[in-house]
Design a protein around this motif. Structure first.
Motif, PDB file in Angstrom:
ATOM      1  N   GLN A 110      11.191 -11.566   6.989  1.00  0.00           N
ATOM      2  CA  GLN A 110      11.113 -11.732   8.441  1.00  0.00           C
ATOM      3  C   GLN A 110      11.097 -13.196   8.895  1.00  0.00           C
ATOM      4  N   SER A 150       1.585 -10.317   0.612  1.00  0.00           N
ATOM      5  CA  SER A 150       2.143  -9.870   1.894  1.00  0.00           C
ATOM      6  C   SER A 150       2.830 -11.021   2.623  1.00  0.00           C
ATOM      7  N   TYR A 194       6.663 -11.265   3.874  1.00  0.00           N
ATOM      8  CA  TYR A 194       7.000 -11.501   5.278  1.00  0.00           C
ATOM      9  C   TYR A 194       7.904 -12.728   5.433  1.00  0.00           C
ATOM     10  N   LYS A 216       0.500 -10.107  13.571  1.00  0.00           N
ATOM     11  CA  LYS A 216       0.230  -9.314  12.378  1.00  0.00           C
ATOM     12  C   LYS A 216      -1.243  -8.872  12.397  1.00  0.00           C
TER      13      LYS A 216
END
Length: 302
Positions: A232, A224, A228, A216
């Motif tokens: 993810q 954020s 994530y 990243k």
């Protein structure tokens, strides 16, 4: 560079006092000289993106758009060379690139009688020479070039930086002779959502086994990182096992709280990676040392 939550909050609060100009980075660096330029820039960009999302709706009210467009037409008629759109963006405290998009969309709607499609808008924002009005084309270009947080130029820079760090990570893996599969190889195998690299042979980092690494090229703040994790990281964990996330521009150190569950955070490529080959070599060496000591013990016993 890792920051404590208190350090991050101090930086984020100071950013709220700054305008989104390229000159503001000098002010930010002077205020926080011990923080790296890249970390401060990443935090500034993320904080301004949050601000933009919060205020986006009020700039897209039909009456507001009409007011902005009328103001643009009036001022550009008086002086076509003046940075009218840049000044408007500063006046209403909004992203120059997004102000340019609003005005361009309204111009094309008046010109053609219908609202332009997103592909048409995006093409003209990327290449202002496609805009049929040369004065507006110049105004739009000024906004895109001077916006340090939004717009096609910033998107291009972010994409390039992200790719650069993926290449850097690949080189680090090759230096360590670590076998891996990248995103393209994994997609060919049928995986739809994958980390940047899957390790074909797991390694250990600070006592934790990892099977994948995600790169990243940004700072890991609470918002954020939470996104994530949801979109993810936990998916990677479910599919491939525990892994490592590298936030190249740092992160809030309190966020590195899922190690026991299988997600480690780092701000650089680990220097203490333990590979299976390394463990085998260490075991062989220890075995030799034990074997060499046995005769001495036997003689002592005699």
């Amino acid at each position: 560079m890792k920051l404590s939550k208190a350090q991050y909050d101090e930086v984020a609060h100071f950013i709220t006092t700054l305008k989104p100009t390229r000159q503001c980075m000098k002010t930010l660096k002077e205020r926080f000289p011990n923080q790296s330029q890249s970390t401060l820039l990443s935090i500034f960009s993320q904080e301004y993106q949050k601000f933009t999302k919060k205020t986006h709706a009020r700039h897209h009210v039909p009456e507001t758009i009409k007011m902005y467009y009328s103001k643009y037409l009036q001022e550009v008629a008086m002086d076509p060379t003046a940075p009218v759109l840049l000044n408007l963006a500063n006046e209403v405290d909004f992203s120059p690139a997004l102000i340019a998009r609003i005005i361009l969309e309204r111009f094309l709607q008046d010109l053609n009688g219908v609202a332009p499609t997103k592909p048409v808008l995006n093409t003209m924002l990327r290449d202002s020479s496609q805009i049929p009005d040369p004065i507006l084309a110049n105004q739009v270009n000024q906004c895109v070039v001077n916006d340090c947080c939004n717009g096609p130029l910033v998107d291009c820079i972010k994409h390039s930086i992200g790719y650069e760090h993926e290449v850097l990570l690949r080189e680090k893996l090759l230096e360590k002779n670590m076998a891996f599969l990248d995103e393209d190889q994994l997609r060919l195998k049928g995986y739809d959502k994958t980390p940047d690299f899957i390790l074909e042979v797991p390694v250990a980092v600070e006592g934790h086994v990892i099977h994948w690494i995600e790169s990243k090229a940004s700072f890991g703040d609470e918002l954020s990182h939470r996104a994530y994790l949801q979109d993810q990281f936990w998916s990677y964990w479910n599919r491939f096992g525990p892994g490592l996330v590298i936030y190249w521009y740092g992160f809030i150190e309190e966020l590195d709280c899922h190690r026991e569950r299988g997600i480690i955070l780092k701000d650089e490529f680990p220097s203490d990676i333990v590979t299976l080959h390394g463990c085998m070599s260490l075991g062989e060496e220890q075995g030799k040392q034990v074997g060499e000591r046995k005769p001495e013990k036997s003689q002592e016993a005699q």
